[in-house]
Design an enzyme around this catalytic site. Structure first.
Site, PDB file in Angstrom:
ATOM      1  N   ALA B 127       0.835  -1.201   0.000  1.00 42.38           N
ATOM      2  CA  ALA B 127       0.000   0.000   0.000  1.00 42.38           C
ATOM      3  C   ALA B 127       0.870   1.252   0.000  1.00 42.38           C
ATOM      4  O   ALA B 127       1.250   1.755   1.047  1.00 42.38           O
ATOM      5  CB  ALA B 127      -0.954  -0.021   1.187  1.00 42.38           C
ATOM      6  N   GLU B 130      -1.162   6.673  -3.702  1.00 45.79           N
ATOM      7  CA  GLU B 130      -2.286   7.453  -3.187  1.00 45.79           C
ATOM      8  C   GLU B 130      -2.860   8.299  -4.312  1.00 45.79           C
ATOM      9  O   GLU B 130      -2.197   8.526  -5.322  1.00 45.79           O
ATOM     10  CB  GLU B 130      -1.799   8.385  -2.064  1.00 45.79           C
ATOM     11  N   PRO B 131      -4.078   8.804  -4.103  1.00 41.53           N
ATOM     12  CA  PRO B 131      -4.661   9.654  -5.155  1.00 41.53           C
ATOM     13  C   PRO B 131      -3.728  10.806  -5.519  1.00 41.53           C
ATOM     14  O   PRO B 131      -3.651  11.205  -6.673  1.00 41.53           O
ATOM     15  CB  PRO B 131      -5.957  10.165  -4.507  1.00 41.53           C
ATOM     16  N   GLU B 366       4.215  -0.401 -10.699  1.00 42.36           N
ATOM     17  CA  GLU B 366       5.552  -0.444 -10.108  1.00 42.36           C
ATOM     18  C   GLU B 366       6.527   0.475 -10.842  1.00 42.36           C
ATOM     19  O   GLU B 366       7.693   0.148 -11.041  1.00 42.36           O
ATOM     20  CB  GLU B 366       6.073  -1.897 -10.027  1.00 42.36           C
TER      21      GLU B 366
END
Lengths: 263, 383
Positions: B127, B130-131, B366
């Protein structure tokens, strides 16, 4: 329980084989080799037997260097160790010469049960397994589709496929089981199994070590293949031309009945 | 067709052939079902567990196989011949999913999680994104504040693969706003069910159906202090280490997908007739096939070279050439569905149409192809 399994390396079923110039063998180069599919059933059944009753599974195979790859496949599936009968003197044998060598190798294992494919998919002679059983003095059940081994490891009940039906035989162990499709669903070698297989023992035995000098391979063969016949070329199909689908179907049925005589 | 430039060791060949057989016999016949249901069927996942695919790169000491990057690249290529979602199952687990635990985790954390991961008992999610922060990872806003013997996380992650199926999240959060990439980002293990952790919406993509990316939300999410991975401020180093590995491997995945496409294209050129002959008899089509095969050969050799062990290859920035090849794959490989079954490429439900969508992902996840070019250029320029 001591469990042995005899395997053979054969050309892959999808390989297109060519006949050599002498006309008595296939051209080996460019051929992809695999474990004969019926031998896969044998390996699987050997492993299942071990999983149920404990013990050790020894793979035995005869053939040149390339056979090692197939032996490793069996080891990767879970067999414990292997015997590789590798020597130029083993080459060119018939079913009898090959069986003699395999039976002698099995003697060094003294198995309670031996598994083999019901036939190899290259020569299709169905001879080696039965001859091995005879030479080694084992009870045998051929073309087996189901097997139950008694918990005490003394007897087994085998279901055999026969033309149009089947039969169930009871055997005293030690015995040889030749395996037919339907007996089981062979597992894939696991990837960790492949890595472990590299470290498992593969013992090579020469004819002299089996006391069989001059008796195996071409020297020990009583039959010799003199010629290979290619498959007849397939005839071109026939197209049925008709005005309507109904007429075409009717014509097809007529031809199936009158010419092909299959209806 | 195989690269003759770099011979594979025998055991790698044996592994490749086993995975290939699994993919062609068990997965490809059901690729349509996987796509349609957007789900990798549980029985296929079970077979993958039995094969050992979840523990490919996890060290033997922790119950995995400890494969080197060459063997891992080859296996990943084979898996990538089926649905992208199948590939994701394996490659997320074997790279970014577990790597942070291996590199940053305590011995106890490794012993607790890695053997179970190697057996495929659960999935992990990485995780980071992010936006407001993708390629510029140090721009993440999710924060972690120490309170007594706990860390309190707040923020929102998105496009997180397997978000809705993961049992464990490796979460990157800012612990020092001033320092950021220079020691201000830390990594945390957040198990599913932690107080304050919730899952946002699933975010279906045009490709990779079945890998279920989604949002992960932290609202005063509490984790015990021992869930910190490595030292405070070690997070950005972990990010770089995890992604570097993953990038090389995604290039290998692109090659697997390209091999399958070339195979399908070649077959199609033989069976499709137009104007009285198989279309493969036309030189225009032949050149498409030949160009695809040539590019593929070069890409495969490049990746194998970078994946090869014992030459410091993985530390060389040359790794990034492998990454660039991944990009090059994304585009030309759409062509390597050449001889382009033009309309069929657009026909939903055919594998080639799915590949057209699936491979897009490989130019983004990635690290985008642009970011990788930037890395290569910065290496050349000494920046």
């Amino acid at each position: 329980m001591k469990i042995a399994v005899i395997i053979k390396q054969t050309p892959d079923t999808e390989t297109v084989v060519k006949i050599n110039d002498a006309g008595n063998d296939i051209v080996g180069t460019g051929v992809k080799y695999v474990m004969s599919p019926y031998c896969e059933f044998a390996v699987e059944e050997a492993l299942r037997t071990k999983e149920k009753l404990g013990g050790e599974v020894v793979v035995v195979s005869l053939g040149p260097d390339r056979v090692l790859e197939t032996i490793r496949t069996a080891l990767a599936m879970g067999c414990d160790r292997a015997i590789h009968l590798k020597d130029p003197a083993y080459e060119g044998g018939d079913g009898q010469a090959t069986a003699k060598a395999l039976a002698a190798a099995l003697k060094t294992v003294s198995p309670d049960i031996v598994f083999a494919g019901k036939q190899a998919i290259d020569g299709d002679q169905s001879q080696v397994a039965v001859r091995v059983a005879e030479l080694a003095g084992l009870a045998q059940a051929t073309i087996v589709t189901a097997l139950e081994i008694a918990a005490d490891g003394k007897t087994a009940k085998a279901t055999r496929r026969s033309e149009g039906g089947g039969e169930v035989v009871e055997l005293k162990l030690p015995a040889l089981i030749s395996c037919e499709k339907g007996l089981n669903e062979p597992r894939y070698a696991s990837l960790p199994g492949i890595m472990k297989a590299k470290k498992k023992e593969v013992k090579e035995l020469k004819p002299a070590e089996l006391g069989l000098e001059g008796q195996v391979g071409a020297a020990g063969a009583k039959a010799k293949r003199v010629k290979l016949l290619p498959l007849a070329e397939r005839k071109a199909g026939r197209r049925i031309e008709a005005e309507t689908p109904e007429a075409a179907a009717a014509e097809l049925v007529r031809l199936l009945r009158e010419e092909a005589k299959v209806l | 067709m195989e690269s003759s430039l770099i011979d594979l060791p025998d055991d790698v060949i044996a592994i490749r052939d086993t995975v290939r057989r699994f993919v062609y016999e068990q997965v490809i016949p059901r690729e349509h079902e996987i796509e349609e249901q957007a789900l990798v069927p549980p029985d296929i996942v079970q077979r993958m567990r039995e094969l050992g695919l979840f523990g490919l790169t996890i060290p033997e000491a922790y119950g995995g196989m400890g494969l080197g990057s060459l063997a891992y690249a080859v296996v990943s290529g084979e898996i990538s011949k089926a649905n992208s979602a199948v590939r994701t199952y394996i490659t997320v687990n074997n790279s970014i999913g577990y790597k942070a635990i291996l590199l940053g985790g305590s011995d106890q954390q490794r012993r607790e999680y890695l053997p179970r991961l190697a057996r495929g008992e659960f999935l992990t999610s990485f995780a980071l994104t992010e936006p407001g922060a993708g390629s510029d990872a140090q721009g993440i806003q999710t924060s972690a504040v120490r309170r007594g013997d706990r860390w309190i996380l707040n923020g929102r992650k998105h496009y997180i693969s397997h978000a809705h199926r993961a049992e464990l999240f490796t979460v990157f959060a800012v612990t020092d706003k001033e320092r950021r990439a220079r020691g201000g980002i830390s990594a945390f293990l957040v198990p599913k069910g932690s107080p304050g952790l919730s899952l946002g919406k699933q975010q279906e993509m045009m490709g990779g159906r079945g890998s279920h990316p989604g949002e992960v939300v932290f609202e005063d999410c509490e984790v015990p202090s021992e869930n910190l991975l490595g030292e405070v401020g070690y997070g950005f180093k972990l990010i770089q280490a995890c992604l570097n590995d993953g990038r090389l491997n995604l290039a290998a995945c692109a090659i697997g997908a390209a091999e399958r496409l070339l195979e399908m294209g070649t077959e199609y050129a033989k069976i499709r007739h137009a104007f009285g002959a198989p279309i493969g008899a036309n030189q225009g089509i032949q050149w498409m096939l030949a160009d695809s095969a040539t590019e593929l050969e070069a890409a495969r050799a490049g990746v194998r070279d970078r994946a090869g062990e014992g030459r410091g290859a993985q530390r060389r920035p040359g790794v990034r050439h492998g990454e660039a090849l991944r990009h090059r794959d994304g585009e030309p490989r759409r062509r390597s569905g050449a001889p382009d079954p033009r309309r069929r490429r657009l026909h939903e439900g055919l594998p080639i149409e799915r590949f057209y969508r699936d491979v897009r992902m490989l130019t983004i996840v990635e690290g985008t192809s642009e970011i990788q070019r930037r890395s290569i250029a910065r290496f050349l320029l000494g920046f």
